[in-house]
Design a protein around this motif. Sequence first.
Motif, mmCIF file in Angstrom:
data_model
loop_
_atom_site.group_PDB
_atom_site.id
_atom_site.type_symbol
_atom_site.label_atom_id
_atom_site.label_comp_id
_atom_site.label_asym_id
_atom_site.label_seq_id
_atom_site.Cartn_x
_atom_site.Cartn_y
_atom_site.Cartn_z
ATOM 1 N N GLU A 42 27.319 -7.690 -19.629
ATOM 2 C CA GLU A 42 26.152 -7.982 -18.793
ATOM 3 C C GLU A 42 26.147 -7.164 -17.497
ATOM 4 O O GLU A 42 25.130 -6.542 -17.174
ATOM 5 C CB GLU A 42 26.056 -9.477 -18.513
ATOM 6 C CG GLU A 42 25.483 -10.255 -19.676
ATOM 7 C CD GLU A 42 24.916 -11.594 -19.267
ATOM 8 O OE1 GLU A 42 25.344 -12.127 -18.219
ATOM 9 O OE2 GLU A 42 24.054 -12.111 -19.998
ATOM 10 N N LYS A 46 23.535 -4.034 -16.269
ATOM 11 C CA LYS A 46 22.847 -4.071 -14.979
ATOM 12 C C LYS A 46 23.140 -2.847 -14.121
ATOM 13 O O LYS A 46 22.287 -2.419 -13.334
ATOM 14 C CB LYS A 46 23.247 -5.328 -14.197
ATOM 15 C CG LYS A 46 22.648 -6.610 -14.724
ATOM 16 C CD LYS A 46 22.727 -7.731 -13.711
ATOM 17 C CE LYS A 46 24.135 -8.075 -13.317
ATOM 18 N NZ LYS A 46 24.190 -9.245 -12.401
ATOM 19 N N ARG A 54 24.071 2.283 -22.228
ATOM 20 C CA ARG A 54 23.434 0.965 -22.156
ATOM 21 C C ARG A 54 22.809 0.608 -23.504
ATOM 22 O O ARG A 54 22.887 -0.534 -23.959
ATOM 23 C CB ARG A 54 22.363 0.928 -21.060
ATOM 24 C CG ARG A 54 22.883 1.066 -19.643
ATOM 25 C CD ARG A 54 21.901 0.488 -18.626
ATOM 26 N NE ARG A 54 20.545 0.969 -18.787
ATOM 27 C CZ ARG A 54 20.046 2.058 -18.204
ATOM 28 N NH1 ARG A 54 20.828 2.787 -17.415
ATOM 29 N NH2 ARG A 54 18.781 2.416 -18.383
ATOM 30 N N TRP A 150 17.406 -2.457 -23.261
ATOM 31 C CA TRP A 150 18.636 -2.100 -22.545
ATOM 32 C C TRP A 150 18.363 -1.554 -21.143
ATOM 33 O O TRP A 150 19.284 -1.265 -20.401
ATOM 34 C CB TRP A 150 19.447 -1.090 -23.353
ATOM 35 C CG TRP A 150 18.633 0.025 -23.936
ATOM 36 C CD1 TRP A 150 18.333 1.219 -23.355
ATOM 37 C CD2 TRP A 150 18.015 0.033 -25.220
ATOM 38 N NE1 TRP A 150 17.561 1.976 -24.189
ATOM 39 C CE2 TRP A 150 17.353 1.277 -25.359
ATOM 40 C CE3 TRP A 150 17.962 -0.882 -26.282
ATOM 41 C CZ2 TRP A 150 16.640 1.618 -26.505
ATOM 42 C CZ3 TRP A 150 17.255 -0.535 -27.419
ATOM 43 C CH2 TRP A 150 16.608 0.699 -27.529
ATOM 44 N N TRP A 152 16.077 -3.300 -19.128
ATOM 45 C CA TRP A 152 15.502 -4.410 -18.360
ATOM 46 C C TRP A 152 16.433 -4.867 -17.246
ATOM 47 O O TRP A 152 16.045 -4.944 -16.081
ATOM 48 C CB TRP A 152 15.176 -5.576 -19.292
ATOM 49 C CG TRP A 152 14.264 -6.587 -18.659
ATOM 50 C CD1 TRP A 152 14.595 -7.538 -17.746
ATOM 51 C CD2 TRP A 152 12.854 -6.716 -18.886
ATOM 52 N NE1 TRP A 152 13.493 -8.275 -17.386
ATOM 53 C CE2 TRP A 152 12.407 -7.794 -18.073
ATOM 54 C CE3 TRP A 152 11.936 -6.053 -19.694
ATOM 55 C CZ2 TRP A 152 11.079 -8.210 -18.055
ATOM 56 C CZ3 TRP A 152 10.613 -6.473 -19.674
ATOM 57 C CH2 TRP A 152 10.199 -7.535 -18.861
ATOM 58 N N ARG A 153 17.679 -5.181 -17.566
ATOM 59 C CA ARG A 153 18.613 -5.664 -16.545
ATOM 60 C C ARG A 153 18.881 -4.592 -15.489
ATOM 61 O O ARG A 153 19.030 -4.897 -14.301
ATOM 62 C CB ARG A 153 19.933 -6.094 -17.198
ATOM 63 C CG ARG A 153 19.852 -7.371 -18.010
ATOM 64 C CD ARG A 153 21.170 -7.630 -18.716
ATOM 65 N NE ARG A 153 21.195 -8.891 -19.438
ATOM 66 C CZ ARG A 153 20.672 -9.073 -20.644
ATOM 67 N NH1 ARG A 153 20.072 -8.058 -21.262
ATOM 68 N NH2 ARG A 153 20.737 -10.245 -21.239
ATOM 69 N N TYR A 154 18.946 -3.351 -15.927
ATOM 70 C CA TYR A 154 19.258 -2.242 -15.019
ATOM 71 C C TYR A 154 18.192 -2.108 -13.932
ATOM 72 O O TYR A 154 18.504 -2.085 -12.732
ATOM 73 C CB TYR A 154 19.364 -0.955 -15.832
ATOM 74 C CG TYR A 154 19.628 0.292 -15.021
ATOM 75 C CD1 TYR A 154 20.880 0.526 -14.455
ATOM 76 C CD2 TYR A 154 18.627 1.242 -14.832
ATOM 77 C CE1 TYR A 154 21.131 1.679 -13.720
ATOM 78 C CE2 TYR A 154 18.868 2.396 -14.102
ATOM 79 C CZ TYR A 154 20.117 2.613 -13.547
ATOM 80 O OH TYR A 154 20.351 3.750 -12.820
ATOM 81 N N ALA A 156 15.792 -4.331 -13.268
ATOM 82 C CA ALA A 156 15.613 -5.607 -12.578
ATOM 83 C C ALA A 156 16.581 -5.716 -11.406
ATOM 84 O O ALA A 156 16.233 -6.223 -10.331
ATOM 85 C CB ALA A 156 15.820 -6.767 -13.548
ATOM 86 N N GLU A 157 17.805 -5.234 -11.607
ATOM 87 C CA GLU A 157 18.797 -5.250 -10.530
ATOM 88 C C GLU A 157 18.370 -4.340 -9.385
ATOM 89 O O GLU A 157 18.502 -4.689 -8.206
ATOM 90 C CB GLU A 157 20.151 -4.809 -11.080
ATOM 91 C CG GLU A 157 21.303 -4.921 -10.099
ATOM 92 C CD GLU A 157 21.697 -6.353 -9.798
ATOM 93 O OE1 GLU A 157 22.487 -6.555 -8.861
ATOM 94 O OE2 GLU A 157 21.205 -7.272 -10.488
#
Length: 248
Positions: A42, A46, A54, A150, A152-154, A156-157
């Motif tokens: 996780e 990010k 990723r 893959w 989205w989290r990156y 979003a952070e």
Amino acid sequence: MFLEQTDLSGLSDDLIASMKKIAYEKGRKGFYALTLARSIVEPFLKLSNRRDLREIAFQAWSKRGENNDDNNNRAIIVEMITLRNEKAKLLGYESFADLKLDNTMAKNVNSVMNLLMPIWERAKIRAATEQTELQNLAKNLGSNEPLAAWDWRYYAEKLRAEKFSFNEAEVKQYFQLDRMIEAAFVVAKKLFGISFEEKTTVALWHPDVRLWEVKHSDGNLLGHFYWRLFRTFFKTIWRMDESAAVTA
């Protein structure tokens, strides 16, 4: 999957140290292990600036248990669903979900769906808005690729840091393990009138296990609390062992 120093762009020092330790325990000194443990994959999704890595990590993580290997558990899941459905029918329920909900406040599937579906529709609208925000941010940062799972989290952070000046690494210093344990015990004392005294001279079955005596407010012994907080490496498998045991 083992990475080299050149693959670590964007990762935090804590994450790099953890990956290095895992690789060392696997006999790959000088490398960095990207595992499917949540505490590794996780933060990697990010923080990693490597979109190709990723993608590999996300695909492996999201498809674990459904590959054509010894860990493929799809047949087991089908059997579980079939047996649960048979059990529900034998007990007079329409579905296993109805069986599980019977002794709850919701009582049945219809009640749950009536609660969830309006939320789901609003959540989809919000997710679409976030997707647009993240896609625009990615474009501003030089990426012309369509936003993928893959990514989205990156992004979003990065959006969180841009909007709120939030840095997870800076926040961590206020949540040191011993302070959090102390806070949990303070709450337990306020709620239940019990106290905890750690015993550090007792021989335990693993160095990660910690032991506390639990006492009533009058000082009499109530029991013992064993707590193991960290992941443990067994052969090639990482598993979460957030186990706690109480003896009286």
